[in-house]
Design an enzyme around this catalytic site. Structure first.
Site, PDB file in Angstrom:
ATOM      1  N   VAL A 180       0.874  -1.175   0.000  1.00 46.91           N
ATOM      2  CA  VAL A 180       0.000   0.000   0.000  1.00 46.91           C
ATOM      3  C   VAL A 180       0.906   1.218   0.000  1.00 46.91           C
ATOM      4  O   VAL A 180       1.989   1.197   0.603  1.00 46.91           O
ATOM      5  CB  VAL A 180      -0.948  -0.009   1.223  1.00 46.91           C
ATOM      6  N   CYS A 181       0.461   2.270  -0.682  1.00 50.42           N
ATOM      7  CA  CYS A 181       1.171   3.547  -0.674  1.00 50.42           C
ATOM      8  C   CYS A 181       2.585   3.343  -1.231  1.00 50.42           C
ATOM      9  O   CYS A 181       2.770   2.570  -2.158  1.00 50.42           O
ATOM     10  CB  CYS A 181       1.135   4.117   0.750  1.00 50.42           C
ATOM     11  N   THR A 182       3.572   4.007  -0.659  1.00 48.73           N
ATOM     12  CA  THR A 182       4.928   3.891  -1.195  1.00 48.73           C
ATOM     13  C   THR A 182       5.621   2.585  -0.813  1.00 48.73           C
ATOM     14  O   THR A 182       6.801   2.398  -1.119  1.00 48.73           O
ATOM     15  CB  THR A 182       5.780   5.092  -0.763  1.00 48.73           C
ATOM     16  N   ALA A 237      -2.948   2.288  -3.764  1.00 47.65           N
ATOM     17  CA  ALA A 237      -2.494   3.683  -3.858  1.00 47.65           C
ATOM     18  C   ALA A 237      -2.256   4.239  -2.443  1.00 47.65           C
ATOM     19  O   ALA A 237      -1.975   3.479  -1.515  1.00 47.65           O
ATOM     20  CB  ALA A 237      -3.503   4.502  -4.653  1.00 47.65           C
TER      21      ALA A 237
END
Lengths: 227, 227
Positions: free
Chosen positions: A102-104, A152
Site C-alpha cells: 500500500v502507498c509507497t 495507492a
C-alpha cells in the site's frame, strides 16, 4: 484441515501507520488467517503518527508468507539501503502466493527487484517515480499484475484489503467485513486525489516537487544497485 | 505564540485499533498539535488486530485535553467497570473544549456520564443501546451536539477526524490532509452500512442480536451505577 493462511506484514520505523493499520483491521477478520507484524527485532517500532507498534515476529522467526504485505511512508525509502530488509522481502516474495503493498510500499518492493515490467500503483505524489524502476505506474486505487497487488496512497489500504478478501475468500466474506468496519465512507470534501475538483492544485504541485526532490536521488541509487 | 493543541486519545486493551489509528493519521497532520495516547501505564496495550500499541503517557501524566478522544471496540465495554478510566474521562471532559469518540467509544463516554440528553452515534450494531443511557441515538456518520462529536463505526473515524480538522482549523487544512491520505474511497461493494443494498441482512440481524445479548447486561449495570 488446511494450514492457516500466513500474512506477513512488514513493520519498519517511520511507517505511515494507516497504510498498515487499515489493512490490519480487515485482515483481523479473515477466516483462519494468522497475521505477523515483522521487523528485525521485537522492540517497539516508531510510526509517523506519534506512537509505536510492537512487532510480533522477527525476520528470522517469521513463517513463509502466503501473503507478503509492505506498507509505505518515509521509512519505506530508508529501506532502500537496508540489505537485511530487502533480502527478507525478496526471499519471502519468492515463496509467497501474493506480493502486496500500500502507498509507497510499492517502492520497497521495487527496490527489492520485484516490480520490473509490472503494472503497479503508489501514493499519487510518488507514483511517477515507479517508472525509474522499470515498472508501469498506474493511477488506480488497487492494481493487480499477476501475483502482485498494489494499493495507492494511505486510505486506499482499506479498498486494497477488501479486494484481497475477495481474492483469498469470496465476495460474501469481503462484504461482511466491509459491513463490520462500517465502510460506507462520507468524505467531507471531494478532495482526496489530485484530479478531484476540491483538491488544492498548488498543494499537489508543491508536494510532488518536494517528494521528487527528496526521493528521486534515493530511487536513483536503488535503481543503480539493482543493475 | 499560543500553546499547542492538546489531543488526549484513550488507549485500552482490546481497542478496535482502526477506530484510533484512522483518526491518529489525520491528527498527525494537524498544525501545532500534540497527540497523547494514554493508558494507566506505558506497557504495550494489545489491540483487537494482533499487535500492541505503546502508550505515550499515563492517566497521571497526561496534560489537560483540548480534545478528548475515545475509540471503541470490545474493550470499550470492559471500561464500564473501570473506575480509574471512567474518572479520567470525566475529569478530562470537564476541562476539554471538545469531547469526542468513534465507534462504541461513545458508550464509554456514556458510562462516564457524559451523554445524558445528547445526540450521539456509534457502530450500527450497538447504536440502539445508547438510548439506555438517556442519549438520543442518531444514525449518521458524524454527529455533533454542543461540544460532543461522535463518529459511527470503525472507518467513520476518518470522516470524523477530517470534520474535526474543519472545526479546529479550517476547510483548507482538512482538504489538504484528505489529499495527503488520498482519501478518495472506492469501496468494492455498496455494503458498508445495514441500509446499503449489498449489505447481508442476515449478517446484520445476527450481529445486532449477538451484540445486544452480550452487551446489554453490561450497559444495564453501567446505567444503574450512574443513578
Amino acid at each position: 484441515m488446511t494450514a492457516p493462511l500466513q500474512i506477513v506484514a512488514l513493520l519498519f520505523p517511520n511507517v505511515t501507520q494507516l497504510d498498515l493499520t487499515g489493512p490490519a483491521q480487515v485482515f483481523a477478520r479473515f477466516p483462519d488467517a494468522q497475521v505477523h507484524f515483522v521487523w528485525k527485532d521485537q522492540n517497539p517500532v516508531p510510526t509517523d503518527s506519534g506512537f509505536s507498534i510492537v512487532p510480533t515476529s522477527t525476520f528470522q522467526e517469521a513463517p513463509q508468507a502466503d501473503v507478503l504485505f509492505v506498507p509505505g511512508g518515509a521509512g519505506a525509502f530508508e529501506l532502500f539501503e537496508d540489505d537485511a530488509a530487502l533480502s527478507f522481502i525478496a526471499e519471502q516474495a519468492a515463496g509467497a502466493r501474493l506480493i502486496t503493498s500500500v502507498c509507497t510500499g510499492s517502492f520497497t518492493l521495487a527496490a527489492a527487484g520485484l516490480l520490473g515490467g509490472k503494472r503497479a500503483t503508489s501514493h499519487w505524489a510518488s507514483l511517477h517515480m515507479l517508472e525509474d524502476f522499470g515498472a508501469e505506474p498506474v493511477r488506480e486505487r488497487v492494481v493487480r499484475d499477476g501475483r502482485i497487488i498494489t494499493g495507492a496512497g494511505v486510505t486506499s489500504g482499506i479498498d486494497f484489503a477488501l479486494t484481497l478478501a475477495v481474492e483469498l475468500y469470496d465476495e460474501s466474506v469481503a462484504r461482511e467485513i466491509q459491513l463490520y468496519i462500517e465502510y460506507d465512507p462520507a468524505p467531507p470534501f471531494d478532495a482526496g486525489s489530485p484530479s478531484r475538483p476540491e483538491a488544492d492544485q498548488q498543494a499537489v504541485k508543491e508536494r510532488i516537487a518536494s517528494v521528487t526532490e527528496h526521493r528521486s536521488p534515493m530511487v536513483a541509487r536503488a535503481v543503480q544497485r539493482l543493475r
